[in-house]
Design a protein around this motif. Sequence first.
Motif, PDB file in Angstrom:
ATOM      1  N   ALA A  22      -5.571  -3.725  -3.503  1.00 52.63           N
ATOM      2  CA  ALA A  22      -5.410  -2.296  -4.370  1.00 52.63           C
ATOM      3  C   ALA A  22      -3.757  -2.007  -4.611  1.00 52.63           C
ATOM      4  CB  ALA A  22      -6.562  -0.895  -3.756  1.00 52.63           C
ATOM      5  N   ASP A  23      -3.769  -2.831  -3.951  1.00 55.04           N
ATOM      6  CA  ASP A  23      -1.693  -2.687  -3.993  1.00 55.04           C
ATOM      7  C   ASP A  23      -1.200  -2.817  -5.106  1.00 55.04           C
ATOM      8  OD1 ASP A  23       1.032  -1.923  -2.527  1.00 55.04           O
ATOM      9  OD2 ASP A  23       0.829  -4.122  -3.515  1.00 55.04           O
ATOM     10  N   PRO A  24      -0.540  -1.777  -6.045  1.00 54.17           N
ATOM     11  CA  PRO A  24       0.247  -2.599  -6.613  1.00 54.17           C
ATOM     12  C   PRO A  24       0.526  -4.153  -7.483  1.00 54.17           C
ATOM     13  CG  PRO A  24       0.587  -0.725  -7.045  1.00 54.17           C
ATOM     14  CD  PRO A  24       0.276  -0.930  -4.823  1.00 54.17           C
ATOM     15  N   CYS A  25       1.539  -4.783  -6.436  1.00 58.12           N
ATOM     16  CA  CYS A  25       2.082  -5.793  -6.434  1.00 58.12           C
ATOM     17  C   CYS A  25       1.575  -6.677  -5.969  1.00 58.12           C
ATOM     18  CB  CYS A  25       3.116  -5.734  -5.083  1.00 58.12           C
ATOM     19  SG  CYS A  25       4.400  -4.935  -5.988  1.00 58.12           S
ATOM     20  N   VAL A  26       0.146  -6.887  -5.209  1.00 58.49           N
ATOM     21  CA  VAL A  26      -0.572  -7.607  -5.119  1.00 58.49           C
ATOM     22  C   VAL A  26      -1.421  -7.503  -6.080  1.00 58.49           C
ATOM     23  CG1 VAL A  26      -2.879  -8.050  -3.571  1.00 58.49           C
ATOM     24  CG2 VAL A  26      -0.582  -7.480  -2.882  1.00 58.49           C
ATOM     25  N   GLN A  27      -1.891  -6.817  -7.293  1.00 57.32           N
ATOM     26  CA  GLN A  27      -2.900  -6.647  -8.413  1.00 57.32           C
ATOM     27  C   GLN A  27      -1.745  -7.404  -9.234  1.00 57.32           C
ATOM     28  OE1 GLN A  27      -4.443  -2.902  -9.512  1.00 57.32           O
ATOM     29  NE2 GLN A  27      -5.657  -2.988  -7.870  1.00 57.32           N
ATOM     30  N   ALA A  28      -0.279  -7.370  -9.223  1.00 57.12           N
ATOM     31  CA  ALA A  28       0.641  -7.641 -10.192  1.00 57.12           C
ATOM     32  C   ALA A  28       0.704  -9.062 -10.280  1.00 57.12           C
ATOM     33  CB  ALA A  28       2.032  -7.206 -10.548  1.00 57.12           C
ATOM     34  N   GLY A  29       0.677  -9.462  -9.446  1.00 50.23           N
ATOM     35  CA  GLY A  29       0.305 -10.903  -8.966  1.00 50.23           C
ATOM     36  C   GLY A  29       2.135 -11.061  -8.104  1.00 50.23           C
ATOM     37  N   MET A  30       3.052 -10.324  -7.831  1.00 52.16           N
ATOM     38  CA  MET A  30       3.935  -9.804  -7.154  1.00 52.16           C
ATOM     39  C   MET A  30       4.096 -10.327  -6.018  1.00 52.16           C
ATOM     40  SD  MET A  30       5.567  -6.500  -9.148  1.00 52.16           S
ATOM     41  CE  MET A  30       7.007  -7.313  -8.123  1.00 52.16           C
ATOM     42  N   MET A  31       2.502 -10.125  -4.669  1.00 52.30           N
ATOM     43  CA  MET A  31       2.781 -10.601  -3.829  1.00 52.30           C
ATOM     44  C   MET A  31       1.959 -11.040  -3.499  1.00 52.30           C
ATOM     45  SD  MET A  31       4.016  -6.513  -1.660  1.00 52.30           S
ATOM     46  CE  MET A  31       6.204  -6.293  -2.521  1.00 52.30           C
ATOM     47  N   THR A  32       1.523 -11.408  -2.057  1.00 52.62           N
ATOM     48  CA  THR A  32       0.365 -12.121  -1.506  1.00 52.62           C
ATOM     49  C   THR A  32       0.081 -11.358  -0.184  1.00 52.62           C
ATOM     50  OG1 THR A  32       0.834 -13.979  -1.094  1.00 52.62           O
ATOM     51  CG2 THR A  32       0.136 -14.320  -2.764  1.00 52.62           C
ATOM     52  N   VAL A  33      -1.122 -11.380   0.038  1.00 55.27           N
ATOM     53  CA  VAL A  33      -1.430 -10.501   0.993  1.00 55.27           C
ATOM     54  C   VAL A  33      -2.887 -11.171   2.497  1.00 55.27           C
ATOM     55  CG1 VAL A  33      -3.172  -9.482   0.382  1.00 55.27           C
ATOM     56  CG2 VAL A  33      -2.601  -7.988   2.308  1.00 55.27           C
ATOM     57  N   ASP A  34      -2.592 -11.400   4.119  1.00 55.68           N
ATOM     58  CA  ASP A  34      -2.907 -11.955   4.599  1.00 55.68           C
ATOM     59  C   ASP A  34      -3.076 -10.879   5.395  1.00 55.68           C
ATOM     60  OD1 ASP A  34      -4.632 -13.483   6.222  1.00 55.68           O
ATOM     61  OD2 ASP A  34      -2.721 -14.154   6.889  1.00 55.68           O
ATOM     62  N   VAL A  35      -4.595 -11.318   6.296  1.00 54.65           N
ATOM     63  CA  VAL A  35      -5.429  -9.631   6.798  1.00 54.65           C
ATOM     64  C   VAL A  35      -5.411 -10.592   7.879  1.00 54.65           C
ATOM     65  CG1 VAL A  35      -6.323  -7.655   7.534  1.00 54.65           C
ATOM     66  CG2 VAL A  35      -4.956  -7.852   5.091  1.00 54.65           C
ATOM     67  N   LEU A  36      -4.588 -10.012   9.201  1.00 49.91           N
ATOM     68  CA  LEU A  36      -5.501 -10.383  11.052  1.00 49.91           C
ATOM     69  C   LEU A  36      -5.915  -9.199  11.499  1.00 49.91           C
ATOM     70  CD1 LEU A  36      -2.443 -13.186  10.902  1.00 49.91           C
ATOM     71  CD2 LEU A  36      -4.547 -13.525  10.366  1.00 49.91           C
ATOM     72  N   PRO A  37      -7.218  -9.621  12.298  1.00 47.87           N
ATOM     73  CA  PRO A  37      -7.357  -8.568  13.132  1.00 47.87           C
ATOM     74  C   PRO A  37      -6.271  -9.140  14.747  1.00 47.87           C
ATOM     75  CG  PRO A  37      -8.504 -11.180  13.569  1.00 47.87           C
ATOM     76  CD  PRO A  37      -7.923 -10.870  12.561  1.00 47.87           C
ATOM     77  N   CYS A  38      -5.576  -7.506  15.285  1.00 50.12           N
ATOM     78  CA  CYS A  38      -4.316  -7.872  16.266  1.00 50.12           C
ATOM     79  C   CYS A  38      -4.708  -6.587  17.760  1.00 50.12           C
ATOM     80  CB  CYS A  38      -3.307  -7.290  16.144  1.00 50.12           C
ATOM     81  SG  CYS A  38      -3.101  -5.916  15.612  1.00 50.12           S
TER      82      CYS A  38
END
Length: 111
Positions: free
Chosen positions: A85-101
């Motif tokens: 839901a992040d504005p930059c992710v939704q706009a295609g400005m950023m990609t996101v990777d989520v890892l368990p830690c």
Amino acid sequence: MNAVTDEQIQELAATSKPYSLVQLSWAPGRHQSGADAIEREHQRRMVSLRAEGTIAVLCPVLSEGLCGVAIMTQTVEQARATMAADPCVQAGMMTVDVLPCLGFPGDSLPG
């Protein structure tokens, strides 16, 4: 450097808790029209998530590739939904990777 015993390692490991490590990277849409305003909303949202405790550690990264790292107190699935839901992710400005830690409650960055 102080020698660390196996017992100290085991004691610390016993205190670990699950977190989610979020990596944000710049995407091809980074320089689109209106990017500055979108990025400002991203920043506002990330600082708000930090203030409410959803983000435990927030680290903007000063590079042309990776642009930020955060440790979130949410599960991986929750963190993926939050970051989708992040504005930059939704706009295609950023990609996101989520890892368990795993992390150790009470750890902090030096002042």
